[in-house]
Design a protein around this motif. Structure first.
Motif, short mmCIF file in Angstrom:
data_model
loop_
_atom_site.label_atom_id
_atom_site.label_comp_id
_atom_site.label_asym_id
_atom_site.label_seq_id
_atom_site.Cartn_x
_atom_site.Cartn_y
_atom_site.Cartn_z
N ILE A 4 0.86 -1.18 0.00
CA ILE A 4 0.00 0.00 0.00
C ILE A 4 0.90 1.24 0.00
N LEU A 5 0.69 2.10 -0.99
CA LEU A 5 1.64 3.19 -1.15
C LEU A 5 0.95 4.51 -1.43
N ASP A 6 1.73 5.55 -1.24
CA ASP A 6 1.33 6.88 -1.67
C ASP A 6 2.58 7.62 -2.14
N ILE A 7 2.40 8.42 -3.17
CA ILE A 7 3.51 9.16 -3.77
C ILE A 7 3.14 10.62 -3.86
N GLU A 8 4.07 11.47 -3.48
CA GLU A 8 3.94 12.91 -3.72
C GLU A 8 4.89 13.28 -4.85
N THR A 9 4.44 14.19 -5.73
CA THR A 9 5.25 14.52 -6.91
C THR A 9 5.47 16.03 -7.02
N THR A 10 6.27 16.36 -8.03
CA THR A 10 6.60 17.77 -8.29
C THR A 10 5.46 18.51 -8.97
N GLY A 11 4.51 17.73 -9.56
CA GLY A 11 3.54 18.36 -10.45
C GLY A 11 4.22 18.67 -11.78
N GLY A 12 3.48 19.24 -12.70
CA GLY A 12 4.05 19.58 -13.99
C GLY A 12 3.38 18.82 -15.11
N LYS A 26 4.11 -2.74 3.40
CA LYS A 26 3.82 -4.11 2.98
C LYS A 26 2.81 -4.69 3.96
N PHE A 27 1.68 -5.14 3.45
CA PHE A 27 0.53 -5.50 4.28
C PHE A 27 0.06 -6.90 3.90
N ASP A 28 -0.08 -7.77 4.88
CA ASP A 28 -0.45 -9.17 4.59
C ASP A 28 -1.94 -9.43 4.68
N GLY A 29 -2.73 -8.36 4.76
CA GLY A 29 -4.18 -8.50 4.92
C GLY A 29 -4.61 -8.36 6.35
N HIS A 30 -3.63 -8.38 7.28
CA HIS A 30 -3.92 -8.26 8.70
C HIS A 30 -3.08 -7.17 9.35
N GLU A 31 -1.79 -7.17 9.02
CA GLU A 31 -0.91 -6.18 9.64
C GLU A 31 0.24 -5.82 8.69
N ARG A 73 15.25 -0.75 -3.42
CA ARG A 73 14.43 -0.99 -2.23
C ARG A 73 12.94 -1.06 -2.61
N ILE A 74 12.53 -0.21 -3.54
CA ILE A 74 11.13 -0.22 -4.00
C ILE A 74 10.81 -1.53 -4.69
N VAL A 75 11.73 -1.99 -5.53
CA VAL A 75 11.53 -3.27 -6.21
C VAL A 75 11.40 -4.40 -5.20
N GLU A 76 12.28 -4.40 -4.19
CA GLU A 76 12.29 -5.48 -3.20
C GLU A 76 11.03 -5.51 -2.35
N ILE A 77 10.60 -4.35 -1.87
CA ILE A 77 9.46 -4.34 -0.94
C ILE A 77 8.14 -4.61 -1.66
N THR A 78 8.10 -4.36 -2.95
CA THR A 78 6.85 -4.59 -3.70
C THR A 78 6.85 -5.90 -4.48
N LYS A 79 7.93 -6.65 -4.41
CA LYS A 79 8.01 -7.91 -5.15
C LYS A 79 6.90 -8.87 -4.72
N ASP A 80 6.22 -9.45 -5.69
CA ASP A 80 5.13 -10.41 -5.46
C ASP A 80 3.97 -9.81 -4.69
N CYS A 81 3.85 -8.50 -4.75
CA CYS A 81 2.74 -7.81 -4.07
C CYS A 81 1.80 -7.18 -5.09
N ILE A 82 0.54 -7.01 -4.68
CA ILE A 82 -0.40 -6.19 -5.44
C ILE A 82 -0.24 -4.75 -4.94
N LEU A 151 -1.04 5.46 5.30
CA LEU A 151 -1.60 4.84 6.51
C LEU A 151 -3.12 4.91 6.51
N ALA A 152 -3.68 6.02 6.03
CA ALA A 152 -5.14 6.14 5.94
C ALA A 152 -5.68 5.15 4.91
N THR A 153 -4.94 4.95 3.83
CA THR A 153 -5.35 4.00 2.79
C THR A 153 -5.36 2.57 3.33
N ILE A 154 -4.43 2.26 4.22
CA ILE A 154 -4.43 0.93 4.86
C ILE A 154 -5.73 0.71 5.63
N GLN A 155 -6.11 1.71 6.44
CA GLN A 155 -7.33 1.57 7.23
C GLN A 155 -8.56 1.45 6.33
#
Length: 359
Positions: A4-12, A26-31, A73-82, A151-155
């Motif tokens: 579960i992620l959120d990104i802030e950008t420069t705009g443009g 990284k969320f397993d459906g419970h924690e 690090r982004i590749v690793e933490i999101t590997k095999d994740c939706i 974190l709000a998106t997780i909830q």
């Protein structure tokens, strides 16, 4: 497993944005079982309205890692994740754009909590993250900062998991990077293609030819192309919207029309072939090559005059020596004469045609 992620950008401008902050849980459906949060130096200016919205300015990012430093690090933490985000199409596009700048294809299945909420929590005045979480009593801190919004998106996602009692809405809402829908689309594109000798053209959404192929059985060749997993083949599959084709009737015409089409259209995903132009002349100055046409009783014709390939095409006219002018009127003038001569010369040295008639 979910990321579960959120990104802030420069705009443009579209696809010119850069990431200023990223948070991934990284969320397993419970924690939450892993997390990554970081400011990112976008190496470009931040739009003023974005600074006011997020509070992130260039000074804060001066010593932040650049994207290539956090990419692994982004590749690793999101590997095999939706990948899950509120408006996932945006976050996924930004991530893919950043990875493309590094020459890397970043592909993950995605799930959008906006779309899910519209199905599972109906009749809301707004589905923006701030207003939706407020109406649902979900606390949110650090609004418009990556960690707070993630974190709000997780909830919110936990609530959506509970509401999806049959466990089918969320499953059906996943957008698969392995292109299950794409595969169905590609299957439909192949369906109408006949099993004939010829040339095929892959077109993009604008109708532009992006790839030209050929084969004794073009249906089989297109199917092979759509099953390949090379980087080039996947890009062709991703952009393919329609397929057109030409029957050629014989191998010489297949080679000739294929190479002339490559020269005329310069498709993005074909390798550019370098021709060693032959200076050799034909054995005769003036002659006609007759070969098998596309249909019964049709002839494929190539006209050579003064040792130059003049025109080619198909005709149902039986050849007569005094019908050269009529023949010229129905044939197509040859473009790229030197390339055509080289192809025909090389072919005749190694292969037989139905008939050669001198005049």
């Amino acid at each position: 497993m979910y990321a579960i992620l959120d990104i802030e950008t420069t705009g443009g401008k579209f696809n010119e944005e850069g990431i200023t902050e990223i948070a991934i849980y990284k969320f397993d459906g419970h924690e939450v079982v892993d997390q990554f949060i970081s400011l990112v130096n976008p190496e470009r200016e931040i739009q003023e309205f974005v600074v006011k919205l997020t509070g992130i300015n260039s000074k804060m990012l001066r010593n932040a890692p650049k994207f290539y430093e956090v990419a692994k690090r982004i590749v690793e933490i999101t590997k095999d994740c939706i990948l899950i985000a509120h408006n996932a199409a945006f976050d996924y596009r930004i991530l893919r754009t950043e990875f493309e700048r590094l020459g890397f294809d970043y592909e993950r299945n995605t799930l959008c909590t906006v779309e899910l909420s519209q199905q599972l929590i109906q009749d809301q005045n707004s589905y923006s993250l701030g207003k939706l979480t407020r109406s649902l009593g979900i606390p949110i801190t650090d609004r418009h900062r990556a960690s707070g919004d993630a974190l709000a998106t997780i909830q919110l996602f936990k609530l959506l998991l509970e509401k999806d009692t049959k466990k089918d809405i969320i499953q059906n809402a996943i957008k698969y990077f392995d292109k299950r829908l794409e595969k169905e689309k590609l299957k439909n594109l192949i369906e109408e293609i006949p099993r004939v000798l010829g040339i095929f053209y892959i077109h993009d959404a604008n109708g532009k030819v992006i790839f030209i192929g050929r084969g004794k059985n073009i249906k089989v060749e297109i199917n092979k192309l759509f099953l390949k997993t090379t980087r080039r083949a996947l890009k062709i599959q991703d952009r393919a919207v329609s397929v057109s084709y030409n029957k050629t009737g014989n191998e010489l015409f297949t080679r000739l029309k294929y190479n002339i089409a490559l020269e005329n259209l310069s498709p993005k995903f074909n390798f550019k072939k370098k021709f060693n132009i032959s200076d050799d002349n034909f054995n005769h100055d003036n002659f006609i090559i007759l070969d098998k046409g596309r249909e019964v009783e049709e002839n494929a014709v190539i006209l050579v005059e003064n040792n130059k390939v003049i025109s080619y095409g198909y005709t149902n006219l039986a050849y007569q020596e005094n019908n050269i002018d009529i023949l010229k009127s129905v044939l197509t003038p040859v473009e790229h004469i030197e390339i055509a001569k080289t192809i025909i010369k090389n072919f005749l040295n190694r292969n037989r045609v139905q008939k050669i008639i001198r005049f």
